[in-house]
Design a protein around this motif. Structure first.
Motif, mmCIF file in Angstrom:
data_model
loop_
_atom_site.group_PDB
_atom_site.id
_atom_site.type_symbol
_atom_site.label_atom_id
_atom_site.label_comp_id
_atom_site.label_asym_id
_atom_site.label_seq_id
_atom_site.Cartn_x
_atom_site.Cartn_y
_atom_site.Cartn_z
ATOM 1 N N GLN A 112 -21.829 89.853 0.591
ATOM 2 C CA GLN A 112 -20.446 89.443 0.418
ATOM 3 C C GLN A 112 -19.567 89.823 1.592
ATOM 4 O O GLN A 112 -19.843 90.769 2.322
ATOM 5 C CB GLN A 112 -19.871 90.073 -0.853
ATOM 6 C CG GLN A 112 -19.706 91.581 -0.793
ATOM 7 C CD GLN A 112 -19.344 92.162 -2.142
ATOM 8 O OE1 GLN A 112 -20.232 92.462 -2.951
ATOM 9 N NE2 GLN A 112 -18.058 92.335 -2.391
ATOM 10 N N ILE A 163 -24.925 85.975 -4.890
ATOM 11 C CA ILE A 163 -25.976 86.720 -5.594
ATOM 12 C C ILE A 163 -27.238 85.877 -5.555
ATOM 13 O O ILE A 163 -27.280 84.767 -6.093
ATOM 14 C CB ILE A 163 -25.588 87.041 -7.050
ATOM 15 C CG1 ILE A 163 -24.327 87.929 -7.082
ATOM 16 C CG2 ILE A 163 -26.746 87.728 -7.770
ATOM 17 C CD1 ILE A 163 -23.843 88.252 -8.481
ATOM 18 N N TYR A 200 -24.137 94.450 1.616
ATOM 19 C CA TYR A 200 -25.353 94.055 0.915
ATOM 20 C C TYR A 200 -25.619 95.021 -0.231
ATOM 21 O O TYR A 200 -25.367 96.224 -0.114
ATOM 22 C CB TYR A 200 -26.542 94.085 1.884
ATOM 23 C CG TYR A 200 -27.888 93.896 1.223
ATOM 24 C CD1 TYR A 200 -28.352 92.627 0.900
ATOM 25 C CD2 TYR A 200 -28.700 94.998 0.936
ATOM 26 C CE1 TYR A 200 -29.594 92.459 0.295
ATOM 27 C CE2 TYR A 200 -29.940 94.832 0.340
ATOM 28 C CZ TYR A 200 -30.382 93.559 0.017
ATOM 29 O OH TYR A 200 -31.605 93.389 -0.586
ATOM 30 N N SER A 244 -27.310 90.873 -3.447
ATOM 31 C CA SER A 244 -25.987 90.295 -3.203
ATOM 32 C C SER A 244 -25.565 90.513 -1.763
ATOM 33 O O SER A 244 -25.979 91.481 -1.107
ATOM 34 C CB SER A 244 -24.944 90.885 -4.159
ATOM 35 O OG SER A 244 -24.619 92.215 -3.804
ATOM 36 N N LYS A 294 -18.771 86.070 -2.468
ATOM 37 C CA LYS A 294 -19.904 86.918 -2.809
ATOM 38 C C LYS A 294 -21.049 86.048 -3.308
ATOM 39 O O LYS A 294 -20.884 85.241 -4.229
ATOM 40 C CB LYS A 294 -19.518 87.916 -3.897
ATOM 41 C CG LYS A 294 -20.681 88.795 -4.356
ATOM 42 C CD LYS A 294 -20.166 89.805 -5.345
ATOM 43 C CE LYS A 294 -21.259 90.658 -5.916
ATOM 44 N NZ LYS A 294 -20.706 91.596 -6.910
ATOM 45 N N TYR A 335 -22.543 92.855 -10.206
ATOM 46 C CA TYR A 335 -21.150 92.430 -10.208
ATOM 47 C C TYR A 335 -20.255 93.573 -9.717
ATOM 48 O O TYR A 335 -20.671 94.737 -9.648
ATOM 49 C CB TYR A 335 -20.757 91.949 -11.600
ATOM 50 C CG TYR A 335 -21.547 90.730 -12.035
ATOM 51 C CD1 TYR A 335 -21.390 89.510 -11.379
ATOM 52 C CD2 TYR A 335 -22.479 90.800 -13.072
ATOM 53 C CE1 TYR A 335 -22.129 88.388 -11.756
ATOM 54 C CE2 TYR A 335 -23.223 89.680 -13.449
ATOM 55 C CZ TYR A 335 -23.040 88.483 -12.784
ATOM 56 O OH TYR A 335 -23.778 87.385 -13.150
ATOM 57 N N GLU A 349 -15.428 87.421 -11.372
ATOM 58 C CA GLU A 349 -16.710 86.736 -11.173
ATOM 59 C C GLU A 349 -17.146 85.973 -12.423
ATOM 60 O O GLU A 349 -18.227 86.180 -12.969
ATOM 61 C CB GLU A 349 -17.786 87.742 -10.745
ATOM 62 C CG GLU A 349 -17.458 88.431 -9.433
ATOM 63 C CD GLU A 349 -18.304 89.657 -9.185
ATOM 64 O OE1 GLU A 349 -19.237 89.588 -8.384
ATOM 65 O OE2 GLU A 349 -18.005 90.695 -9.827
#
Length: 267
Positions: free
Chosen positions: A110, A117, A91, A108, A115, A23, A133
């Motif tokens: 984004q 995961i 990444y 991940s 984003k 996160y 998130e």
């Protein structure tokens, strides 16, 4: 250049440190260039970049060639023409849950808005509307999820091509000692045993991770009996967590119960 290799979770998503999840609190870090050139002073570029971009940027600034195998991109164009640059992606990955617990790794991918995961239960977040998130859109915004997933898998395949592979169980003793001193090597789960298995989602295991972390702390502080009880309960629930045996061995060793320590380390 001021930056950091990672941030720190302080209880967000139930993670108290870093390395377990991907996160923003753990992977969104400062990146500040200080230059003697007035035209760049006070400039702020709201753009997604990666730490892999730092080295090629500094090489180009200093007039050195950028090696062909470098995967990052120089950020100098962002300084000169920030509005003309194409959308960028970043990444991140953590294999800590896999190597130390036998659970799934996380990856991940984004851009500024979304984003993704990649996990046993994939997650998608709108970072503009939901910066903390908290609202997983993976099953709601299927188009955004599918588009980002395709780009992520394409990036991973390209970035992984001809990658150097290291068997962590076979590194030399000097390297192992150096990594252990930095806290990067404890015990490693045998990856061969995980092939073909459906691995647990780290998000479902955060309470176990936290309990083991707590046991490690109180065990080293002298509350060995309670720490051992916690770890034995964790092993009873999930006997494949190598870190549990490693932590147990350390606690027994501190208590000078060397036979029990050896047994734990061997296991």
């Amino acid at each position: 250049v001021f930056t950091s290799d990672h941030g720190e979770s302080l209880g967000e998503h139930q993670e108290s440190t870093h390395g377990f999840f991907l996160y923003q609190e753990a992977i969104h870090v400062p990146l500040i260039f200080v230059t003697p050139f007035q035209r760049f002073q006070g400039l702020s570029v709201p753009r997604v970049v990666s730490l892999t971009d730092v080295m090629p940027t500094m090489l180009e600034m200093a007039g050195f060639p950028i090696p062909a195998e470098v995967q990052g991109k120089s950020l100098l164009p962002c300084f000169f023409r920030p509005s003309q640059e194409k959308e960028a992606y970043a990444y991140a990955e953590t294999f800590y849950p896999r190597f130390h617990f036998g659970w799934s790794e996380l990856q991940s991918f984004q851009n500024r808005k979304f984003k993704l995961i990649l996990a046993p239960e994939p997650e998608l977040y709108d970072l503009e509307r939901d910066p903390e998130e908290l609202n997983n859109l993976a099953l709601i915004d299927r188009k955004s999820f599918s588009d980002l997933e395709k780009q992520a898998l394409k990036f991973i395949a390209a970035a992984s091509e001809n990658a150097y592979e290291l068997d962590f169980r076979k590194i030399d003793e000097e390297t192992r000692e150096k990594l252990a001193a930095l806290g990067y090597v404890g015990a490693f789960t045998d990856s061969a045993k995980l092939e073909g298995k459906k691995l647990a989602n780290p998000k479902d295991k955060i309470s176990v991770f936290n309990e083991l972390s707590r046991a490690r702390e109180i065990g080293m502080e002298g509350e060995a009996k309670e720490a051992i009880r916690i770890i034995q309960a964790i092993i009873a629930e999930d006997p494949d967590i190598s870190d549990a045996y490693f932590t147990l061995g350390n606690i027994y060793f501190k208590e000078r119960d060397f036979q029990a320590a050896i047994a734990s380390f061997e296991q």
